[in-house]
Design a protein around this motif. Structure first.
Motif, short mmCIF file in Angstrom:
data_model
loop_
_atom_site.label_atom_id
_atom_site.label_comp_id
_atom_site.label_asym_id
_atom_site.label_seq_id
_atom_site.Cartn_x
_atom_site.Cartn_y
_atom_site.Cartn_z
N ASP A 52 0.82 -1.21 0.00
CA ASP A 52 0.00 0.00 0.00
C ASP A 52 0.86 1.26 0.00
OD1 ASP A 52 -2.34 -1.47 0.08
OD2 ASP A 52 -2.40 -1.47 2.26
N LEU A 53 2.02 1.19 0.60
CA LEU A 53 2.86 2.37 0.75
C LEU A 53 3.72 2.63 -0.48
CD1 LEU A 53 3.43 4.48 2.92
CD2 LEU A 53 5.30 3.05 3.71
N LEU A 54 4.42 1.61 -0.95
CA LEU A 54 5.36 1.79 -2.06
C LEU A 54 4.87 1.24 -3.39
CD1 LEU A 54 8.61 0.87 -0.14
CD2 LEU A 54 7.73 3.14 -0.63
N GLY A 55 3.84 0.41 -3.37
CA GLY A 55 3.30 -0.14 -4.60
C GLY A 55 4.11 -1.30 -5.17
N LYS A 56 4.90 -1.96 -4.35
CA LYS A 56 5.71 -3.08 -4.84
C LYS A 56 4.82 -4.27 -5.15
CE LYS A 56 10.02 -1.96 -2.59
NZ LYS A 56 11.11 -2.48 -1.76
N LEU A 80 5.83 -8.62 2.39
CA LEU A 80 4.91 -7.64 2.95
C LEU A 80 4.81 -7.82 4.45
CD1 LEU A 80 2.01 -7.67 0.35
CD2 LEU A 80 3.87 -6.05 0.55
N GLN A 81 4.92 -6.73 5.17
CA GLN A 81 4.80 -6.71 6.62
C GLN A 81 3.76 -5.67 7.01
OE1 GLN A 81 6.75 -8.71 8.61
NE2 GLN A 81 7.70 -9.57 6.78
N TRP A 82 3.01 -5.94 8.07
CA TRP A 82 2.09 -4.94 8.59
C TRP A 82 2.89 -3.92 9.39
CZ3 TRP A 82 -2.50 -4.47 6.70
CH2 TRP A 82 -3.18 -5.57 6.23
N LYS A 83 2.66 -2.65 9.10
CA LYS A 83 3.38 -1.58 9.79
C LYS A 83 2.35 -0.57 10.28
CE LYS A 83 7.65 -0.37 10.49
NZ LYS A 83 8.41 -1.05 11.49
N ARG A 84 2.58 0.00 11.47
CA ARG A 84 1.66 1.00 12.01
C ARG A 84 2.32 2.37 11.96
NH1 ARG A 84 -1.54 -1.29 17.09
NH2 ARG A 84 -2.42 0.77 16.80
N PHE A 85 1.60 3.32 11.38
CA PHE A 85 2.07 4.71 11.27
C PHE A 85 1.06 5.61 11.95
CE2 PHE A 85 3.77 2.57 7.51
CZ PHE A 85 5.11 2.86 7.65
N PHE A 86 1.54 6.70 12.52
CA PHE A 86 0.65 7.67 13.15
C PHE A 86 0.19 8.68 12.10
CE2 PHE A 86 -0.40 11.53 15.47
CZ PHE A 86 -1.29 11.01 16.39
N ASN A 91 -5.51 11.55 13.69
CA ASN A 91 -5.11 11.61 15.10
C ASN A 91 -5.10 10.22 15.76
OD1 ASN A 91 -4.07 12.89 17.32
ND2 ASN A 91 -6.07 13.49 18.13
N ARG A 92 -4.65 9.23 14.99
CA ARG A 92 -4.56 7.86 15.50
C ARG A 92 -3.56 7.09 14.63
NH1 ARG A 92 -7.53 3.81 12.79
NH2 ARG A 92 -8.73 4.65 11.04
N LYS A 93 -3.22 5.88 15.08
CA LYS A 93 -2.32 5.02 14.31
C LYS A 93 -3.11 4.30 13.23
CE LYS A 93 1.31 4.28 17.63
NZ LYS A 93 2.13 3.30 18.34
N VAL A 94 -2.48 4.14 12.06
CA VAL A 94 -3.08 3.48 10.92
C VAL A 94 -2.20 2.30 10.56
CG1 VAL A 94 -3.82 3.73 8.53
CG2 VAL A 94 -4.04 5.65 10.10
#
Length: 96
Positions: A52-56, A80-86, A91-94
């Motif tokens: 979802d982030l880089l489109g690989k 692919l790994q699940w990663k949490r970003f703020f 105003n929450r982690k995604v």
């Protein structure tokens, strides 16, 4: 009397089984399973394994060369790994 009843029963059974395989009458609830499968298939969404982030995407042109020098095609999957970003907007982690 018993012979005529038995002949009538066999004739009715033969007519029922011949109608069952023509497609006009469902046999033992076969029509309900088809409807159930159609409903499940419409709600099921297949997603490709794409970041979802880089489109690989998976590499589909990779080859393995064996000892005898045969070339075999293989797919190199993306790690692919699940990663949490703020997210400041939410105003929450995604999780991506």
């Amino acid at each position: 009397m018993m012979k005529s009843f038995l002949a009538l029963l066999v004739a009715a059974l033969a007519m029922y089984t011949s109608q069952a395989f023509t497609g006009h009458t469902p046999v033992f609830g076969a029509g309900t399973t088809k409807i159930h499968r159609q409903n499940c298939a419409s709600t099921l969404v297949m997603r490709a394994r794409v970041c979802d982030l880089l489109g690989k995407k998976p590499n589909r042109q990779a080859r393995v060369v064996t000892f005898s020098h045969r070339r075999i095609k293989k797919v190199q999957a993306v790690n692919l790994q699940w990663k949490r970003f703020f997210s400041e907007d939410l105003n929450r982690k995604v999780r991506l």
